[in-house]
Enzyme design. Structure first.
Site, PDB file in Angstrom:
ATOM      1  N   THR A 126       1.661  -2.517   8.923  1.00  0.00           N
ATOM      2  CA  THR A 126       2.053  -3.576   9.767  1.00  0.00           C
ATOM      3  C   THR A 126       2.195  -4.872   9.264  1.00  0.00           C
ATOM      4  OG1 THR A 126      -0.346  -3.934  10.171  1.00  0.00           O
ATOM      5  CG2 THR A 126       0.650  -2.374  11.724  1.00  0.00           C
TER       6      THR A 126
ATOM      7  N   CYS B 242       2.680  -3.693   4.104  1.00  0.00           N
ATOM      8  CA  CYS B 242       1.618  -2.494   4.185  1.00  0.00           C
ATOM      9  C   CYS B 242       2.144  -2.048   5.382  1.00  0.00           C
ATOM     10  CB  CYS B 242       0.126  -2.818   4.476  1.00  0.00           C
ATOM     11  SG  CYS B 242      -0.454  -3.907   5.897  1.00  0.00           S
TER      12      CYS B 242
ATOM     13  N   ASP C 123       0.895  -1.145   0.057  1.00  0.00           N
ATOM     14  CA  ASP C 123       0.089   0.019  -0.096  1.00  0.00           C
ATOM     15  C   ASP C 123       1.035   1.303   0.070  1.00  0.00           C
ATOM     16  OD1 ASP C 123       0.664   0.399   2.479  1.00  0.00           O
ATOM     17  OD2 ASP C 123      -1.263   0.155   3.532  1.00  0.00           O
TER      18      ASP C 123
ATOM     19  N   HIS D 215       6.860 -25.556   8.370  1.00  0.00           N
ATOM     20  CA  HIS D 215       5.911 -26.076   9.131  1.00  0.00           C
ATOM     21  C   HIS D 215       4.463 -26.109   8.379  1.00  0.00           C
ATOM     22  CE1 HIS D 215       8.272 -27.042  13.191  1.00  0.00           C
ATOM     23  NE2 HIS D 215       8.811 -27.617  11.980  1.00  0.00           N
TER      24      HIS D 215
ATOM     25  N   HIS E 209       3.222 -32.219   9.566  1.00  0.00           N
ATOM     26  CA  HIS E 209       3.092 -30.891   9.229  1.00  0.00           C
ATOM     27  C   HIS E 209       2.157 -30.820   7.987  1.00  0.00           C
ATOM     28  CE1 HIS E 209       6.159 -29.654  11.916  1.00  0.00           C
ATOM     29  NE2 HIS E 209       7.130 -30.203  11.313  1.00  0.00           N
TER      30      HIS E 209
HETATM   31  C1  RB5 Z   1      -2.483   2.357   6.606  1.00  0.00           C
HETATM   32  O1  RB5 Z   1      -2.778   3.585   7.348  1.00  0.00           O
HETATM   33  C2  RB5 Z   1      -2.406   1.137   7.352  1.00  0.00           C
HETATM   34  O2  RB5 Z   1      -3.523   0.949   7.936  1.00  0.00           O
HETATM   35  C3  RB5 Z   1      -1.839  -0.250   6.496  1.00  0.00           C
HETATM   36  O3  RB5 Z   1      -0.822   0.189   5.980  1.00  0.00           O
HETATM   37  C4  RB5 Z   1      -1.654  -1.334   7.349  1.00  0.00           C
HETATM   38  O4  RB5 Z   1      -0.884  -1.120   8.412  1.00  0.00           O
HETATM   39  C5  RB5 Z   1      -3.072  -2.151   7.648  1.00  0.00           C
HETATM   40  O5  RB5 Z   1      -2.818  -3.087   8.204  1.00  0.00           O
END
Ligand code: RB5
Length: 153
Positions: free
Chosen positions: A67, A65, A8, A98, A133
């Protein structure tokens, strides 16, 4: 080896770094993420990469993205996808050995690019061990396909 990469708006720089890193290893990388820092909805990239993996247009997928959570959740909604969000190389390696993950995800706001490279390396160098597994991965597939799990009854 062919890999699809998606991201993203938060992860554009890291996407380019990882794409280049993989290409230097002789891997073909198909970029389906956004190249702009304008707000972009991560499920779009998660879905695109997941479809390419599920349809066997590519061997594996990489998603980034903020996180790694949202984009991996979206990918995991596509049948046949086992996407894992990782912040460390050990989890990445074991997720392949696994859990036979076919997509690796990480967060550009969580880890630095050098850790991301180590994660990708460990993940690509590992292979699925099968055996016990395989039975467990088959159970995950059973849940996916039937919304049921005989072994849990
Ligand atoms: C974008 O602000 C953020 O929500 C996205 O990059 C991600 O972390 C979502 O899981």
């Amino acid at each position: 080896m062919k890999i699809a990469i998606g991201n993203d708006h938060v992860a554009v720089d890291m996407k380019w770094e990882i794409k280049k890193y993989l290409e230097e290893k002789g891997i073909e990388v198909i970029n389906v993420g956004t190249d702009s820092t304008e707000r972009f909805d991560y499920p779009i990239s998660g879905y695109k990469v997941a479809k390419m993996v599920a349809n066997k247009e590519v061997d594996l997928g990489v998603l980034i993205c903020g996180t790694g959570v949202g984009i991996s959740l979206a990918a995991n909604k596509v049948k046949g996808i086992r996407a894992c969000v990782c912040s460390d190389p050990y989890t990445a390696k074991l997720s392949r050995q696994h859990n036979n993950t076919n997509i690796i995800a990480f967060g550009a706001r969580v880890i630095g690019v050098e850790t991301a490279k180590m994660i990708v390396d460990e993940w690509l160098n590992a292979s699925f061990e099968g055996g016990r597994h395989a039975n467990r991965v088959a159970m995950i597939t059973e849940i996916e396909e039937t919304q049921n799990l005989e072994a849990a009854k």
